[in-house]
Design a protein around this motif. Structure first.
Motif, PDB file in Angstrom:
ATOM      1  N   ASP A 181      -1.003   9.688  -4.729  1.00 15.28           N
ATOM      2  CA  ASP A 181      -0.855  11.092  -4.337  1.00 15.28           C
ATOM      3  C   ASP A 181      -0.488  11.987  -5.518  1.00 15.28           C
ATOM      4  O   ASP A 181      -0.765  13.186  -5.499  1.00 15.28           O
ATOM      5  N   ARG A 219       0.382   4.249  -2.649  1.00 18.57           N
ATOM      6  CA  ARG A 219      -0.026   5.596  -2.208  1.00 18.57           C
ATOM      7  C   ARG A 219       0.862   6.673  -2.805  1.00 18.57           C
ATOM      8  O   ARG A 219       0.398   7.795  -3.039  1.00 18.57           O
ATOM      9  N   ASN A 222      -3.073  -4.575  -1.717  1.00 12.96           N
ATOM     10  CA  ASN A 222      -3.908  -3.415  -1.427  1.00 12.96           C
ATOM     11  C   ASN A 222      -5.150  -3.375  -2.296  1.00 12.96           C
ATOM     12  O   ASN A 222      -5.272  -4.124  -3.265  1.00 12.96           O
ATOM     13  N   PRO A 247       0.807  -1.218   0.000  1.00 13.69           N
ATOM     14  CA  PRO A 247       0.000   0.000   0.000  1.00 13.69           C
ATOM     15  C   PRO A 247       0.841   1.271   0.000  1.00 13.69           C
ATOM     16  O   PRO A 247       0.456   2.270  -0.605  1.00 13.69           O
ATOM     17  N   GLN A 248       1.997   1.237   0.649  1.00  7.48           N
ATOM     18  CA  GLN A 248       2.852   2.426   0.707  1.00  7.48           C
ATOM     19  C   GLN A 248       3.340   2.811  -0.684  1.00  7.48           C
ATOM     20  O   GLN A 248       3.333   3.991  -1.049  1.00  7.48           O
ATOM     21  N   PHE A 254      -8.109   6.561  -3.074  1.00 10.06           N
ATOM     22  CA  PHE A 254      -7.554   6.105  -1.808  1.00 10.06           C
ATOM     23  C   PHE A 254      -7.128   4.648  -1.911  1.00 10.06           C
ATOM     24  O   PHE A 254      -7.632   3.885  -2.723  1.00 10.06           O
ATOM     25  N   VAL A 255      -6.145   4.312  -1.081  1.00  8.68           N
ATOM     26  CA  VAL A 255      -5.533   2.991  -1.085  1.00  8.68           C
ATOM     27  C   VAL A 255      -5.712   2.391   0.300  1.00  8.68           C
ATOM     28  O   VAL A 255      -5.331   3.005   1.303  1.00  8.68           O
ATOM     29  N   VAL A 305      -7.446  -0.350  -4.320  1.00  9.07           N
ATOM     30  CA  VAL A 305      -7.413   1.042  -4.774  1.00  9.07           C
ATOM     31  C   VAL A 305      -8.809   1.418  -5.276  1.00  9.07           C
ATOM     32  O   VAL A 305      -9.427   0.650  -6.009  1.00  9.07           O
TER      33      VAL A 305
END
Length: 139
Positions: A39, A35, A121, A31-32, A95-96, A123
């Protein structure tokens, strides 16, 4: 199900019908990392976001680009006869969320083992139209 809960569920269902969105589930990327790409395009026009994703070197950008194209196709299906250019679509929300994790063992020195966590993740992309937002604010 209680009456209030049923009414709220029906309201949420009706609101969901008006939104154009796409969801990618169980993407095998942490997920990191996802993201970081999300962003980049949050709040950006759709065409500019597609260009940014196309030239982004990250592997997660390919998956988000495909998801964004799917969200655009969903918007076109809901709004028959309208063109994407005239509606001036933008990425309203992205958003994730973390998904399931595969847990693996890797051998370590002296007979030990270290746990490897392979993350995944979900999304979600929601598209908005600037012309629709302007109409709401004028009223």
């Amino acid at each position: 199900m209680g009456a209030r809960k049923r009414l709220r569920a029906n309201q949420n269902k009706e609101a969901k019908k008006e939104k154009a969105f796409a969801i990618l589930r169980d993407c095998p990327t942490s997920p990191q990392k996802m993201r970081l790409v999300a962003d980049l395009i949050r709040g950006v026009d759709v065409q500019k976001a597609l260009d940014m994703l196309k030239f982004c070197p990250k592997e997660a950008a390919r998956r988000v680009e495909k998801l964004l194209l799917s969200a655009i196709a969903n918007w076109e299906q809901k709004n028959e006869g309208k063109r994407v250019d005239e509606a001036s679509l933008f990425v309203q929300e992205i958003f994730v969320d973390g998904a399931g994790m595969l847990k693996r063992l890797r051998p370590a020195p002296q007979g030990r083992a270290h746990r490897i966590r392979k993350r995944s993740n979900h999304v979600t992309i929601v598209l908005g139209s600037k012309t629709a937002v302007e109409n709401i604010t004028k009223e």
